[in-house]
Scaffold this motif. Structure first.
Motif, PDB file in Angstrom:
ATOM      1  N   UNK A 101      53.402  48.085  41.197  1.00 31.60           N
ATOM      2  CA  UNK A 101      53.086  47.385  42.678  1.00 31.60           C
ATOM      3  C   UNK A 101      51.816  48.094  43.378  1.00 31.60           C
ATOM      4  N   UNK A 102      51.428  47.331  44.222  1.00 29.28           N
ATOM      5  CA  UNK A 102      50.269  47.754  45.064  1.00 29.28           C
ATOM      6  C   UNK A 102      49.036  47.930  43.918  1.00 29.28           C
ATOM      7  N   UNK A 103      48.491  49.062  43.780  1.00 35.26           N
ATOM      8  CA  UNK A 103      47.381  49.393  43.243  1.00 35.26           C
ATOM      9  C   UNK A 103      47.586  49.132  41.614  1.00 35.26           C
ATOM     10  N   UNK A 104      48.760  49.513  41.233  1.00 32.87           N
ATOM     11  CA  UNK A 104      49.035  49.600  39.763  1.00 32.87           C
ATOM     12  C   UNK A 104      49.179  48.001  39.544  1.00 32.87           C
ATOM     13  N   UNK A 105      49.684  47.070  40.407  1.00 32.37           N
ATOM     14  CA  UNK A 105      49.795  45.466  40.060  1.00 32.37           C
ATOM     15  C   UNK A 105      48.199  44.944  40.100  1.00 32.37           C
ATOM     16  N   UNK A 106      47.300  45.698  41.032  1.00 33.54           N
ATOM     17  CA  UNK A 106      46.090  45.174  41.170  1.00 33.54           C
ATOM     18  C   UNK A 106      45.371  45.119  39.623  1.00 33.54           C
TER      19      UNK A 106
END
Length: 229
Positions: A101-106
């Motif tokens: 999620x968030x920065x990881x998903x980015x």
């Protein structure tokens, strides 16, 4: 909209019906990919108040025997916004599911699946040791944020705009009905919330069509008298 229902125009032609249920994501609804009837701006505004979050999944295949126990869960560095949560060997399958999620998903969204595989593989090595690197291999990855037909994960209301869910769930002229997790008052962001909203929209459409048929058979005065009685 037509005189007695709706018309959906697609590349394959037009489909006409007495009513339609719209279940696209809020990103699609708020965008310009769909041409909605005039007067539907409040529904677009409600969708814009319920933007989609950023989540992706990366799947790794376990290629040989390892110490991974079935149906276990693990978390990487909880102080790193890029870290993933891991579902390891769900139902005993030789698979690891990484949820980002968030920065990881980015990472997956902006750099592509290969970067996502490299990121979660490095995290698994940090968690379980260097032997993991040769035991797993890339299997599949989502790309929800990059798909024009979706545009993200599940909805999240902007601060102070949670009432937009109820607005979005309202029918448009009793001919266009809206469903999807974003329209559920309590179980938004869930599969069962999306399912329940579809049943709700179907019930609304059936009731509207039934009322229209009754009005057509008996006329407005007879139908009104029956409703009062």
């Amino acid at each position: 909209m037509t005189a007695d229902g709706v018309a959906v125009t697609t590349r394959a032609g037009a489909v006409r019906a007495g009513a339609a249920i719209l279940t696209v994501s809020t990103a699609v609804l708020a965008g310009d990919a769909l041409r909605l009837p005039s007067g539907a701006d409040p529904w677009r505004e409600a969708a814009a108040a319920l933007p989609l979050g950023r989540n992706e999944k990366v799947f790794l295949e376990i290629g040989r025997d390892t110490a991974f126990e079935p149906d276990t869960h693990a978390y990487s560095n909880l102080h790193d916004s890029r870290s993933a949560s891991y579902s390891i060997r769900p139902n005993g399958w030789p698979v690891i599911e990484a949820f980002l999620g968030g920065d990881g998903a980015r990472i997956v969204e902006e750099e592509g699946p290969a970067a996502g595989f490299a990121h979660v593989s490095a995290e698994l090595v940090a968690l379980f040791g260097s032997d993991v690197a040769s035991a797993v291999r890339p299997l599949a990855a989502t790309s929800w944020s990059r798909m024009a037909s979706i545009g993200g994960a599940y909805s999240c209301a902007l601060p102070g705009r949670s009432q937009a869910r109820a607005r979005l769930a309202q029918p448009f002229e009793d001919r266009l009905f809206f469903a999807g997790e974003a329209t559920h008052p309590h179980d938004f962001t869930t599969a069962h919330g999306a399912h329940d909203s579809g049943r709700r929209a179907a019930d609304e459409a059936i009731a509207a069509l039934s009322g229209r048929r009754l009005l057509g058979r008996q006329g407005p005065l007879a139908a009104g008298a029956r409703a009062v009685g």
